[in-house]
Motif scaffolding. Sequence first.
Motif, PDB file in Angstrom:
ATOM      1  N   ARG A 166       0.657  -1.382  -0.028  1.00  0.00           N
ATOM      2  CA  ARG A 166      -0.009   0.085  -0.071  1.00  0.00           C
ATOM      3  C   ARG A 166       1.060   1.125  -0.005  1.00  0.00           C
ATOM      4  N   MET A 167       1.874   1.410   0.882  1.00  0.00           N
ATOM      5  CA  MET A 167       2.891   2.318   0.863  1.00  0.00           C
ATOM      6  C   MET A 167       3.399   2.568  -0.720  1.00  0.00           C
ATOM      7  N   LEU A 168       4.021   1.461  -1.144  1.00  0.00           N
ATOM      8  CA  LEU A 168       4.643   1.700  -2.652  1.00  0.00           C
ATOM      9  C   LEU A 168       3.519   2.094  -3.436  1.00  0.00           C
ATOM     10  N   ARG A 169       2.364   1.855  -3.413  1.00  0.00           N
ATOM     11  CA  ARG A 169       1.287   2.202  -4.567  1.00  0.00           C
ATOM     12  C   ARG A 169       0.900   3.675  -4.235  1.00  0.00           C
ATOM     13  N   GLY A 170       1.386   4.146  -3.002  1.00  0.00           N
ATOM     14  CA  GLY A 170       0.926   5.521  -2.631  1.00  0.00           C
ATOM     15  C   GLY A 170      -0.455   5.464  -1.985  1.00  0.00           C
ATOM     16  N   VAL A 171      -1.172   4.415  -1.861  1.00  0.00           N
ATOM     17  CA  VAL A 171      -2.759   4.554  -1.336  1.00  0.00           C
ATOM     18  C   VAL A 171      -2.654   4.605   0.189  1.00  0.00           C
ATOM     19  N   SER A 172      -1.323   4.476   0.848  1.00  0.00           N
ATOM     20  CA  SER A 172      -1.097   4.816   2.286  1.00  0.00           C
ATOM     21  C   SER A 172       0.385   5.652   2.296  1.00  0.00           C
ATOM     22  N   VAL A 173       0.358   6.516   3.195  1.00  0.00           N
ATOM     23  CA  VAL A 173       1.513   6.988   3.694  1.00  0.00           C
ATOM     24  C   VAL A 173       1.751   6.906   5.172  1.00  0.00           C
ATOM     25  N   GLY A 174       2.846   6.381   5.696  1.00  0.00           N
ATOM     26  CA  GLY A 174       3.201   6.291   6.851  1.00  0.00           C
ATOM     27  C   GLY A 174       4.227   7.303   7.646  1.00  0.00           C
ATOM     28  N   ALA A 175       3.948   7.573   8.903  1.00  0.00           N
ATOM     29  CA  ALA A 175       5.080   8.554   9.442  1.00  0.00           C
ATOM     30  C   ALA A 175       5.271   8.096  10.713  1.00  0.00           C
ATOM     31  N   ALA A 176       6.372   8.470  11.385  1.00  0.00           N
ATOM     32  CA  ALA A 176       6.943   7.927  12.848  1.00  0.00           C
ATOM     33  C   ALA A 176       7.737   8.814  13.345  1.00  0.00           C
ATOM     34  N   ALA A 177       7.447   8.821  14.498  1.00  0.00           N
ATOM     35  CA  ALA A 177       8.350   9.696  15.579  1.00  0.00           C
ATOM     36  C   ALA A 177       9.334   8.653  16.261  1.00  0.00           C
ATOM     37  N   TYR A 178      10.868   9.144  16.316  1.00  0.00           N
ATOM     38  CA  TYR A 178      11.789   8.482  16.244  1.00  0.00           C
ATOM     39  C   TYR A 178      12.550   9.126  17.652  1.00  0.00           C
ATOM     40  N   THR A 179      12.995   8.367  18.712  1.00  0.00           N
ATOM     41  CA  THR A 179      13.830   8.789  19.730  1.00  0.00           C
ATOM     42  C   THR A 179      15.170   7.775  19.754  1.00  0.00           C
ATOM     43  N   ALA A 180      16.026   7.810  20.827  1.00  0.00           N
ATOM     44  CA  ALA A 180      16.902   7.178  20.859  1.00  0.00           C
ATOM     45  C   ALA A 180      16.521   5.762  20.761  1.00  0.00           C
TER      46      ALA A 180
END
Length: 260
Positions: A166-180
């Motif tokens: 789904r991400m590669l097809r552009g029908v879903s876009v993910g985001a994440a918050a990163y810490t150490a």
Amino acid sequence: MITRVDSYLHSVPLSGAVAEQLGPFTLFRSTTVWPYYARPVPGSGATIAPDDIERVRARCAELEIPLSFEWVVETCPSLGPAAISAGLTVVEHPLLVLERKDFRPAVADARCEILPADDNEVRRARAVVGLAFSEPGTGVGSAGPAERDAAATEVPDDVAAALRDRMLRGVSVGAAAYTADGIVASGNHQPVDTVSEIVGVGTLPSMRRRGLAAAVTSTLVEHALDHGVEVVMLSAQSEAVAAVYKRVGFRQIGHAGAAE
């Protein structure tokens, strides 16, 4: 606006399902690894009766798929009472929208960025959301990075593959918050033309009350607005969770109904 959102919600399942008409409903039959639901046809003005629910129940039994419904309460107020009469459990959630002029970016003490379609990152992000929804609410909980890493190894291969597809097809876009400690919050948005829905935003329970969900949401909104989206929408788990999104600029326009 609520009509526009209702139309979007009727089109977004088609990235992973085929549509079948059943009276006043469209039944979305999944073509991926997770089930979908039935929705009343937008703009039909139909009054839903328990018999309409039973017709969908019979078809779902025939197809051996779960029986569930999703709808916008204000555009189909008869569905909730009909579902209750048919013995289903009904819940309603705040339905919110955001337009560019109302966007108030949020930041947190974490690096927030769009998630790559990398198998390990997708699994960790999925694990974060699973842990978040298993400890609902906004209070600080127990599950942390160790539990995330353990849960990531248990994400089924077909689910991870479907998410990446789904991400590669552009029908879903993910985001994440990163810490150490790695990924500590994540979420997705699902664009269709000029509307997108933010779904599955979750924070590791042990990392709550740090503004991470708002920061991930802000990253997703910014991406959507930068890629042709005019309206971003979501349904919040509760009024307390809705308050998190309102800080970013969302406003409530109604309620999202669900029955199963």
